[in-house]
Design an enzyme around this catalytic site. Structure first.
Site, PDB file in Angstrom:
ATOM      1  N   GLY A 251       0.773  -1.038   0.102  1.00 21.56           N
ATOM      2  CA  GLY A 251       0.071   0.081   0.115  1.00 21.56           C
ATOM      3  C   GLY A 251       0.690   1.339  -0.002  1.00 21.56           C
ATOM      4  O   GLY A 251       0.402   2.287  -0.337  1.00 21.56           O
TER       5      GLY A 251
ATOM      6  N   ASP B  64      -6.586   1.546   7.181  1.00 16.28           N
ATOM      7  CA  ASP B  64      -6.684   0.652   8.595  1.00 16.28           C
ATOM      8  C   ASP B  64      -5.564   0.046   8.748  1.00 16.28           C
ATOM      9  O   ASP B  64      -5.404  -1.183   8.400  1.00 16.28           O
ATOM     10  CB  ASP B  64      -8.119  -0.159   8.520  1.00 16.28           C
ATOM     11  CG  ASP B  64      -8.132  -1.013   9.817  1.00 16.28           C
ATOM     12  OD1 ASP B  64      -8.231  -0.301  10.877  1.00 16.28           O
ATOM     13  OD2 ASP B  64      -8.698  -2.105   9.911  1.00 16.28           O
TER      14      ASP B  64
ATOM     15  N   CYS C 277      -6.086  -0.663  15.918  1.00 16.98           N
ATOM     16  CA  CYS C 277      -6.765  -0.941  17.245  1.00 16.98           C
ATOM     17  C   CYS C 277      -5.955  -0.884  18.073  1.00 16.98           C
ATOM     18  O   CYS C 277      -5.806  -1.656  19.029  1.00 16.98           O
ATOM     19  CB  CYS C 277      -7.457  -2.260  17.076  1.00 16.98           C
ATOM     20  SG  CYS C 277      -6.353  -3.482  16.200  1.00 16.98           S
TER      21      CYS C 277
HETATM   22  N1  SAM Z   1      -8.939  -3.539   7.557  1.00 17.60           N
HETATM   23  C1  SAM Z   1      -9.077  -4.914   8.060  1.00 17.60           C
HETATM   24  C2  SAM Z   1     -10.544  -5.393   8.442  1.00 17.60           C
HETATM   25  O1  SAM Z   1     -11.159  -4.644   9.061  1.00 17.60           O
HETATM   26  O2  SAM Z   1     -10.630  -6.497   8.649  1.00 17.60           O
HETATM   27  C3  SAM Z   1      -7.896  -5.131   9.135  1.00 17.60           C
HETATM   28  C4  SAM Z   1      -6.619  -4.699   8.857  1.00 17.60           C
HETATM   29  S1  SAM Z   1      -5.256  -5.291   9.762  1.00 17.60           S
HETATM   30  C5  SAM Z   1      -5.714  -3.986  11.136  1.00 17.60           C
HETATM   31  C6  SAM Z   1      -4.006  -4.407   9.035  1.00 17.60           C
HETATM   32  C7  SAM Z   1      -3.545  -5.043   7.603  1.00 17.60           C
HETATM   33  O3  SAM Z   1      -2.485  -4.252   6.804  1.00 17.60           O
HETATM   34  C8  SAM Z   1      -3.017  -6.493   7.695  1.00 17.60           C
HETATM   35  O4  SAM Z   1      -3.890  -7.510   7.083  1.00 17.60           O
HETATM   36  C9  SAM Z   1      -1.802  -6.458   6.961  1.00 17.60           C
HETATM   37  O5  SAM Z   1      -1.456  -7.736   6.477  1.00 17.60           O
HETATM   38  C10 SAM Z   1      -1.990  -5.262   6.118  1.00 17.60           C
HETATM   39  N2  SAM Z   1      -0.669  -4.684   5.651  1.00 17.60           N
HETATM   40  C11 SAM Z   1       0.743  -4.423   6.309  1.00 17.60           C
HETATM   41  N3  SAM Z   1       1.496  -3.846   5.819  1.00 17.60           N
HETATM   42  C12 SAM Z   1       1.122  -3.417   4.561  1.00 17.60           C
HETATM   43  C13 SAM Z   1       1.331  -2.668   3.538  1.00 17.60           C
HETATM   44  N4  SAM Z   1       2.446  -2.137   3.420  1.00 17.60           N
HETATM   45  N5  SAM Z   1       0.635  -2.602   2.331  1.00 17.60           N
HETATM   46  C14 SAM Z   1      -0.691  -3.159   2.531  1.00 17.60           C
HETATM   47  N6  SAM Z   1      -1.321  -3.570   3.490  1.00 17.60           N
HETATM   48  C15 SAM Z   1      -0.387  -3.874   4.959  1.00 17.60           C
END
Ligand code: SAM
Length: 363
Positions: free
Chosen positions: A217, A234, A289
């Site tokens: 992202g 998020d 969170c």
């Molecule tokens: N929004 C989701 C939900 O409501 O079910 C929860 C998201 S969780 C808090 C954070 C997510 O960010 C994880 O699934 C992780 O794999 C992803 N993540 C970590 N680094 C990232 C990056 N550089 N780009 C995109 N996603 C990433």
């Protein structure tokens, strides 16, 4: 390790509030049941009401407005007398039930049932209907607040930058407003979980408006700049409740120290990418969170600063105190956030932690 860290940092951050937050974190979490508008809404809502749960989104807005309008019981009766094929039309009927004033600032059509303060009942798992679609999705009800505050409007192009496992993606789809929804997560295995969630909850026609990707992202500013009306960021965080309760995949494991220390940097880069992906005038919600100021307000401050310095983009951080007052009967909010809002775990309303902050890209 997590508790030691929290006692030190959150003890200083929250002072006399920390012991009660700590007990909340260590106690059983409360859930909400997000009603699936693509299922038998009337019947599902009635089942949930028969458990003594209430739709907190509906009730909070109604209470905030202090105006009488149709009771949910009447809505259900009219739905139940209608034939099954017209369920999708009823979805649009229900849109008109959104309270008039707040409908301009809160994403519409989201229904989520919770048990009242102090009631620690649990929801049974949802069962599939005749077409195999599940009636509700269980999640921490506080995690709907970032989606509600995103204020999705009909025809919006929406980006969910860190989407898996998909609770918020599913809530975004419940608004019925997304012209297109781009749901991304860097982890391919977590994107597979997200795909399974969508398969279990949304019809194929709706799912075809969702573009699933598994990209970093942080690069979104280069991939699709100035594109989206609404962006949800998020981010990965210390997931405080998980970290004090579960050994598995714990970010406080000593082997993950470096990753943990780098979190605020990653979060800031993701938020900055979200701001770049938004159209001028577009709205972005940042959420975690975690209770940590370093992962919450400090990240927002730094991203706003860098957007201005590096990209000449000015960003307005919205005051969400109106939003807090609408939902204060359901959630326990921290009163002293400099920017954004924070839901604190509390034994009588054991949701969260959930931090969210809304930013508008000015140009
Ligand atoms: N929004 C989701 C939900 O409501 O079910 C929860 C998201 S969780 C808090 C954070 C997510 O960010 C994880 O699934 C992780 O794999 C992803 N993540 C970590 N680094 C990232 C990056 N550089 N780009 C995109 N996603 C990433």
């Amino acid at each position: 390790m997590a508790l030691q860290n929290f006692d030190m940092n959150y003890g200083a951050q929250f002072g006399s509030l920390w012991p009660s937050i700590r007990i909340g974190l260590l106690s059983e979490q409360k859930y909400g049941a997000l009603v699936n508008n693509f299922s038998h809404v009337g019947r599902i809502s009635q089942d949930l009401r028969s458990l003594n749960a209430v739709d907190f989104v509906y009730e909070s807005q109604k209470a905030a407005l202090h105006v009488p309008w149709d009771s949910p019981v009447e809505q259900v009766r009219s739905e139940e007398t209608a034939p099954e094929e017209t369920r999708n039309e009823q979805l649009s009927v229900e849109k008109t039930q959104t309270p008039p004033l707040l409908s301009t600032s809160i994403s519409p059509n989201i229904k989520c049932y919770t048990f009242s303060r102090g009631n620690i009942s649990r929801f049974p798992p949802s069962r599939p209907d005749t077409s195999g679609i599940l009636g509700y999705y269980l999640l921490d009800a506080a995690s709907l607040l970032p989606v509600l505050v995103l204020n999705v409007q009909p025809g919006d192009l929406v980006l969910d930058l860190c989407a898996a496992p998909g609770g918020k993606t599913l809530a975004l789809l419940q608004t019925g407003c997304c012209r297109q929804l781009a749901a991304n997560d860097i982890s391919a295995s977590r994107v597979s979980r997200l795909r399974k969630v969508l398969d279990s909850y949304v019809p194929k026609a709706v799912g075809s408006n969702v573009r699933l990707t598994s990209w970093d992202g942080r690069n979104w500013g280069e991939l699709e700049r100035d594109t989206y009306n609404r962006v949800l960021v998020d981010v990965p965080c210390t997931t405080d409740r998980h970290s004090v309760m579960e050994e598995d995949n714990n970010i406080f494991h000593r082997l993950r120290m470096k990753e943990r220390q780098m979190l605020p940097m990653l979060q800031m880069q993701l938020l900055l990418a979200g701001l770049l992906a938004a159209q001028p005038g577009g709205e972005v919600v940042y959420s975690t969170c975690s209770l940590s100021q370093l992962q919450n307000e400090c990240v927002v401050e730094r991203a706003v600063e860098l957007a201005e310095i590096q990209f000449n983009i000015s960003v307005h951080v919205e005051d969400l105190s109106y939003f807090r007052s609408v939902f204060q009967d359901t959630f326990s909010f921290f009163k002293d956030c400099r920017l954004g809002e924070l839901v604190l775990p509390h034994l009588t309303a054991n949701f969260g932690p959930m931090y969210f902050c809304k930013l508008r890209r000015e140009q």
